[in-house]
Design an enzyme around this catalytic site. Structure first.
Site, PDB file in Angstrom:
ATOM      1  N   ARG A  46      -9.980  -9.016   6.099  1.00  0.00           N
ATOM      2  CA  ARG A  46     -10.446  -8.889   4.718  1.00  0.00           C
ATOM      3  C   ARG A  46      -9.817  -9.917   3.782  1.00  0.00           C
ATOM      4  NH1 ARG A  46     -10.989  -2.347   3.655  1.00  0.00           N
ATOM      5  NH2 ARG A  46     -12.287  -1.882   5.473  1.00  0.00           N
ATOM      6  N   ASP A 148     -13.445   4.722  -9.937  1.00  0.00           N
ATOM      7  CA  ASP A 148     -12.961   4.129  -8.694  1.00  0.00           C
ATOM      8  C   ASP A 148     -12.129   2.905  -9.067  1.00  0.00           C
ATOM      9  OD1 ASP A 148     -14.016   4.569  -5.556  1.00  0.00           O
ATOM     10  OD2 ASP A 148     -13.046   2.640  -5.950  1.00  0.00           O
TER      11      ASP A 148
END
Length: 278
Positions: A46, A148
């Protein structure tokens, strides 16, 4: 053998134990996420994308640049890269069944306020909204705050467009009532109807920071499959602050792998992964 430098020869970038430990420290300090050794391959994959996007040739250079010159957008991209967003409509359905029961048994005219603290791509807050709309109607008195830490998934949630195959946990009646099916180039997709969407406010929030933008108190807080990424001290900190935002007798819904029986002064278990505020 835990030495990260013993990496496959095909790797694009050199990867060392020091690189992993520095990233592990950064994500813990900025997002409270506690990474274990088994996450090294995930982190490499990532964060490699961030190296490519920013033009860096090593993790050490990228990390140094991030700490000294990285702007708010890159810090957000770094956090987004290391957050996990596994979700689906009506996941762990017993919570929605319990929520429906609570709504049915509440006094008429009650205004429901619910916080979904890990909204991800929107499936959870929309499932909450559908549950309430089924019980109260689309014009019912309910509002959902959906937050979030990952701004990228929040953008998807606010858009409210999903593949039809991802809506298989909805009944045909729910699909027809709460979604608009796409046609032509949008075939195979469905968009949440504005009448449902208006009940949800999406916003970015980092649970480990002190400046929560919430000024409400809630009947129910959904905090599912979030605490598993925090160490025990961070869990206690976050749950103590959530406790203050839940109304007396209000409920906290958590993930199937989460247990907070050591917080008996704040929450008492009332069902399968359902806690009541003490």
């Amino acid at each position: 053998m835990n030495d990260a430098s013993a990496a496959p020869q095909s790797r694009e970038f050199t990867w060392t134990a020091a690189d992993f430990n520095r990233i592990k420290d950064l994500i813990y300090r900025h997002a409270g996420i506690s990474l274990h050794e088994g996450k090294q391959a995930m982190v490499y994959s990532r964060i490699s994308r961030r190296l490519r996007d920013t033009g860096h040739r090593s993790f050490a250079d990228y990390i140094k640049w991030l700490e000294t010159q990285g702007d708010a957008d890159e810090w957000q991209a770094f956090v987004n890269a290391l957050t996990t967003n596994l979700t689906s409509f009506f996941r762990e359905n017993h919570h929605f069944e319990e929520l429906a029961r609570m709504v049915r048994e509440a006094p008429p005219g009650h205004e429901w306020k619910i916080w979904c603290s890990a909204a991800s791509t929107g499936e959870e807050p929309y499932s909450i909204a559908i549950t309430l709309a089924d019980a109260l109607g689309l014009s019912g008195r309910f509002q959902i705050w959906a937050s979030d830490i990952d701004t990228k998934v929040l953008a998807t949630a606010a858009q409210g467009v999903y593949k039809l195959e991802g809506l298989k946990n909805l009944s045909q009646a729910q699909l027809q009532k709460y979604f608009l099916k796409g046609k032509g180039d949008n075939a195979g997709l469905a968009r949440v109807r504005p009448e449902l969407q208006r009940h949800i406010e999406f916003f970015s929030l980092n649970l480990i920071e002190d400046n929560w933008s919430l000024r409400e108190t809630f009947d129910v807080v959904f905090c599912r499959n979030v605490m598993i990424y925090f160490d025990h001290a961070t869990q206690r900190q976050v749950l103590t602050r959530m406790h203050r935002l839940i109304k007396p007798g209000g409920m906290l819904f958590v993930g199937h792998a989460e247990n907070f029986s050591d917080l008996k002064s704040q929450f008492v278990l009332r069902g399968k992964t359902i806690y009541e505020k003490v």
